[in-house]
Design a protein around this motif. Structure first.
Motif, short mmCIF file in Angstrom:
data_model
loop_
_atom_site.label_atom_id
_atom_site.label_comp_id
_atom_site.label_asym_id
_atom_site.label_seq_id
_atom_site.Cartn_x
_atom_site.Cartn_y
_atom_site.Cartn_z
N PRO A 189 0.81 -1.23 0.00
CA PRO A 189 0.00 0.00 0.00
C PRO A 189 0.84 1.27 0.00
N ASP A 190 1.94 1.27 0.74
CA ASP A 190 2.80 2.46 0.75
C ASP A 190 3.42 2.71 -0.62
N ARG A 191 3.91 1.67 -1.27
CA ARG A 191 4.52 1.85 -2.60
C ARG A 191 3.46 2.26 -3.62
N ARG A 192 2.28 1.67 -3.52
CA ARG A 192 1.20 2.05 -4.44
C ARG A 192 0.84 3.52 -4.28
N ALA A 193 0.77 3.99 -3.04
CA ALA A 193 0.45 5.39 -2.79
C ALA A 193 1.56 6.31 -3.31
N THR A 194 2.82 5.91 -3.12
CA THR A 194 3.94 6.72 -3.60
C THR A 194 3.93 6.80 -5.13
N THR A 196 1.36 6.48 -7.05
CA THR A 196 0.21 7.30 -7.46
C THR A 196 0.53 8.79 -7.36
N ARG A 197 1.17 9.21 -6.27
CA ARG A 197 1.59 10.62 -6.14
C ARG A 197 2.57 10.99 -7.24
N PHE A 226 -7.99 2.59 -8.26
CA PHE A 226 -7.45 3.33 -7.12
C PHE A 226 -6.71 4.59 -7.58
N ILE A 227 -5.95 4.46 -8.67
CA ILE A 227 -5.11 5.57 -9.13
C ILE A 227 -5.92 6.67 -9.80
N GLN A 230 -7.22 10.05 -8.34
CA GLN A 230 -6.21 10.91 -7.75
C GLN A 230 -5.36 11.65 -8.79
N ALA A 304 8.20 10.33 -3.87
CA ALA A 304 7.41 10.47 -5.08
C ALA A 304 8.03 11.47 -6.04
#
Length: 347
Positions: A189-194, A196-197, A226-227, A230, A304
């Motif tokens: 989840p952390d890598r996916r969020a990074t 995405t940013r 998810f992406i 955003q 990011a």
């Protein structure tokens, strides 16, 4: 002559569907295929070929009895990294066909990872009994060299697969960049969020339309969904089940950011700049072979901004493969067609 075509077909994976399309494209006219599929009706409707359920033992045996050849058709079939069952299914099917006296061909194989001794033994025995073997990468060739099994080494056949135009693609704002991410334990989840940013920052800087391209709905679509909310600019989730259209998408994009092996091959074959996020040795090997920039997924930066700046630099100044390089890869990929000519030497 009838040939049973066996692979991970009809399972919703764009890369494996591309391998089937490539195999049917290369199949000699003397051969009438019977495809083992997870979705026989869909495969029949798409390719107009006879199909049977890959999970029905009775149907598979009946198909083998009606055939003179089994073609073990492409991709990472003999591996135990994603499924310990795969070597037993594919190896068992190959040995059954050999016991029944069929000509057997292992076509465009990606061998490994083989982490367990029994998987290695099954693979060795299965390949040893084949009448012809072709592999798509040096790692697979190393296994066969160790086992002293003759083989042909050539680039993945999807390099040579014909692409088709995608309806509506050119209506999307230009320039366009394709993005493919898949579910994997390393895509935390952390890598996916990074990531995405980083995609949002990249889009702000380049004013590109991002095409989110699931290759396998069950593993890729949720990440695309998810992406997309955003992203600050134009974007499109493009779900395509025809592998030739999947390849055709890359005709209309400037750059591709991809995890999937065949996503990178399709993009490079259509002249896109590519950036790889590797989750698998086959992707890492492709990065090395073609000098594709990227990171191991386990080692991507935590910033990011650093990621987006790397992508911006590639977008602004990076190079795609030259026409000569692509032409050479396509020509050599057609060497997989040569191994199929064994049909002319078969009774």
């Amino acid at each position: 002559m009838r040939a049973v075509l066996c692979g991970y077909y009809g399972m919703g994976n764009g890369g494996d569907e591309a391998l089937l399309a490539s195999l049917l494209q290369m199949l000699p006219s003397e051969i009438t295929p019977i495809v083992l599929s997870g979705n026989p009706q869909q495969t029949h409707d798409r390719y107009g070929v006879e199909c049977c359920d890959r999970k029905s033992f009775l149907s598979v045996v009946q198909a083998l009895r009606r055939s003179q050849m089994l073609i073990w058709g492409g991709g990472s079939l003999m591996q135990d990294a994603t499924s310990a069952i795969s070597p037993f299914y594919y190896g068992g099917l190959m040995k059954l066909a050999q016991w029944m006296g069929l000509t057997t061909i292992a076509w465009a194989q990606g061998v490994g990872p083989l982490n367990h001794p029994i998987s290695r033994w099954l693979a060795k025995q299965s390949f040893k009994g084949c009448d012809g073997v072709s592999v798509r990468d040096r790692g697979s060739a190393a296994w066969l060299n160790d086992w002293q099994i003759p083989f042909v080494l050539a680039p993945d056949p999807v390099w040579a697969m014909e692409s088709e135009p995608v309806k509506g693609l050119w209506d999307l704002p230009a320039p366009r960049v394709a993005v493919n991410l898949r579910a994997h334990r390393l895509l935390t989840p952390d890598r996916r969020a990074t990531l995405t940013r980083a995609l949002a920052d990249f889009q702000k800087a380049t004013q590109t339309c991002l095409i989110l391209l699931p290759f396998q709905k069950s593993q890729d679509l949720a990440i695309a969904e998810f992406i997309q909310p955003q992203l600050p600019g134009a974007s499109k989730i493009l779900v395509l089940e025809n592998p030739q259209e999947l390849k055709g998408v890359f005709r209309g994009v400037e750059m591709a950011i991809a995890m999937r092996f065949h996503g990178l091959i399709m993009a490079a074959a259509e002249g896109c700049r590519c950036f790889a996020l590797s989750y698998d040795p086959k992707v890492s090997q492709l990065m090395t072979d073609l000098d594709i920039p990227g990171w191991e997924l386990s080692e991507i930066p935590t910033s990011a901004n650093q990621i987006s700046q790397t992508w911006i630099e590639l977008y602004a100044n990076g190079d795609a493969l030259s026409d000569d390089q692509i032409g050479s890869l396509v020509d050599r990929a057609l060497m997989h067609q040569d191994i199929l000519q064994i049909v002319k030497r078969s009774p």
